[in-house]
Motif scaffolding. Structure first.
Motif, mmCIF file in Angstrom:
data_model
loop_
_atom_site.group_PDB
_atom_site.id
_atom_site.type_symbol
_atom_site.label_atom_id
_atom_site.label_comp_id
_atom_site.label_asym_id
_atom_site.label_seq_id
_atom_site.Cartn_x
_atom_site.Cartn_y
_atom_site.Cartn_z
ATOM 1 N N ASP A 112 0.809 -1.223 0.000
ATOM 2 C CA ASP A 112 0.000 0.000 0.000
ATOM 3 C C ASP A 112 0.839 1.268 0.000
ATOM 4 O OD1 ASP A 112 -2.795 -1.002 0.080
ATOM 5 O OD2 ASP A 112 -2.074 -1.993 1.885
ATOM 6 N N GLN A 113 1.990 1.252 0.658
ATOM 7 C CA GLN A 113 2.841 2.447 0.640
ATOM 8 C C GLN A 113 3.376 2.693 -0.764
ATOM 9 O OE1 GLN A 113 5.653 3.213 3.742
ATOM 10 N NE2 GLN A 113 4.364 2.262 5.309
ATOM 11 N N LEU A 114 3.765 1.633 -1.461
ATOM 12 C CA LEU A 114 4.232 1.780 -2.836
ATOM 13 C C LEU A 114 3.107 2.288 -3.728
ATOM 14 C CD1 LEU A 114 6.257 1.470 -5.142
ATOM 15 C CD2 LEU A 114 5.617 -0.966 -5.263
ATOM 16 N N GLY A 115 1.893 1.791 -3.535
ATOM 17 C CA GLY A 115 0.758 2.260 -4.327
ATOM 18 C C GLY A 115 0.556 3.758 -4.179
ATOM 19 N N ALA A 116 0.625 4.253 -2.950
ATOM 20 C CA ALA A 116 0.473 5.688 -2.714
ATOM 21 C C ALA A 116 1.614 6.468 -3.353
ATOM 22 C CB ALA A 116 0.416 5.964 -1.212
ATOM 23 N N THR A 117 2.805 5.921 -3.306
ATOM 24 C CA THR A 117 3.957 6.568 -3.940
ATOM 25 C C THR A 117 3.738 6.683 -5.441
ATOM 26 O OG1 THR A 117 5.458 5.776 -2.227
ATOM 27 C CG2 THR A 117 6.449 6.381 -4.341
ATOM 28 N N VAL A 143 -4.943 -0.656 5.847
ATOM 29 C CA VAL A 143 -4.484 -0.214 4.530
ATOM 30 C C VAL A 143 -4.505 1.297 4.386
ATOM 31 C CG1 VAL A 143 -5.063 -2.374 3.360
ATOM 32 C CG2 VAL A 143 -6.745 -0.550 3.427
ATOM 33 N N THR A 144 -5.529 1.947 4.913
ATOM 34 C CA THR A 144 -5.593 3.395 4.772
ATOM 35 C C THR A 144 -4.425 4.071 5.486
ATOM 36 O OG1 THR A 144 -7.019 5.341 4.929
ATOM 37 C CG2 THR A 144 -7.175 3.752 6.720
ATOM 38 N N THR A 145 -3.994 3.517 6.606
ATOM 39 C CA THR A 145 -2.849 4.065 7.336
ATOM 40 C C THR A 145 -1.575 3.882 6.531
ATOM 41 O OG1 THR A 145 -3.943 3.541 9.423
ATOM 42 C CG2 THR A 145 -1.574 3.968 9.515
ATOM 43 N N GLN A 146 -1.414 2.728 5.920
ATOM 44 C CA GLN A 146 -0.227 2.459 5.096
ATOM 45 C C GLN A 146 -0.232 3.352 3.857
ATOM 46 O OE1 GLN A 146 2.402 0.492 6.038
ATOM 47 N NE2 GLN A 146 1.222 0.560 7.931
ATOM 48 N N ARG A 147 -1.393 3.556 3.266
ATOM 49 C CA ARG A 147 -1.490 4.426 2.089
ATOM 50 C C ARG A 147 -1.171 5.872 2.472
ATOM 51 N NH1 ARG A 147 -6.822 1.247 -0.307
ATOM 52 N NH2 ARG A 147 -5.652 -0.707 -0.530
ATOM 53 N N GLU A 148 -1.644 6.298 3.631
ATOM 54 C CA GLU A 148 -1.333 7.653 4.091
ATOM 55 C C GLU A 148 0.167 7.817 4.344
ATOM 56 O OE1 GLU A 148 -2.066 10.585 7.889
ATOM 57 O OE2 GLU A 148 -3.689 9.201 7.365
ATOM 58 N N ALA A 149 0.790 6.811 4.931
ATOM 59 C CA ALA A 149 2.239 6.874 5.183
ATOM 60 C C ALA A 149 2.999 6.998 3.870
ATOM 61 C CB ALA A 149 2.702 5.649 5.969
ATOM 62 N N GLY A 150 2.589 6.216 2.868
ATOM 63 C CA GLY A 150 3.229 6.302 1.554
ATOM 64 C C GLY A 150 3.001 7.655 0.908
#
Length: 173
Positions: free
Chosen positions: A7-12, A41-48
């Motif tokens: 998820d972090q890579l997706g946000a990146t 997942v939302t937390t991981q996406r926000e971190a990314g």
């Protein structure tokens, strides 16, 4: 055993895509949640998102808005965001459902997407391909996630004892 999307890579990937298209004032529309959230997942996406914005030198433009998931409350939050003095040029939504609500409110306000506002979702649901939506989204390869989860389960049933962790790289579509 775990099978997850990165998820972090997706946000990146989302931030890199929007920055490459010339957007700077990018907001992340997060899921309004309470309780332990580190693994969500939302937390991981926000971190990314935060990390990618920082790497792009856009920390001062960073906006994170938490929104409830009921349609009426979500629409009110989006309307307030889009009518604000510092309206974002682009909104990255933690899931496609939220992105579709953003598209709806933007059109209601007379904004053109992508002309006046860029919107990106996450999940690449079937609704993204409909002409009235034409939503850019992160595909997390749901079929591969399911196949890997089934494989791991079958291996456990057959006696495998060591934990296995499978992470799938998302892609922007």
């Amino acid at each position: 055993d775990t099978v997850n999307n990165d998820d972090q890579l997706g946000a990146t990937l989302v931030v890199q895509h929007l920055v490459a298209a010339g957007y700077k004032n990018i907001a992340y529309l997060a899921q309004g949640i309470e309780g332990p959230v580190e693994a969500m997942v939302t937390t991981q996406r926000e971190a990314g998102f935060r990390k990618a914005m920082q790497q792009a030198g856009l920390s001062r433009h960073l906006q994170v808005v938490s929104a409830p998931q009921t349609s009426r409350e979500l629409q009110n939050i989006v309307r307030h965001l889009l009518e604000s003095r510092n309206r974002p040029e682009a909104i990255f939504c933690w899931t496609d459902f939220v992105a579709l609500e953003v598209l709806s409110v933007a059109r209601e306000l007379g904004l053109k997407v992508p002309g006046d506002l860029a919107v990106v979702g996450y999940d690449n649901t079937a609704w993204c391909d409909l002409a009235q939506n034409a939503l850019t989204s992160i595909d997390q390869s749901g079929q591969v996630l399911g196949l890997q989860a089934a494989r791991l389960l079958i291996e456990r049933i057959k006696g495998r004892e060591n934990a296995e962790h499978y992470v799938i790289a998302p892609r922007l579509v």
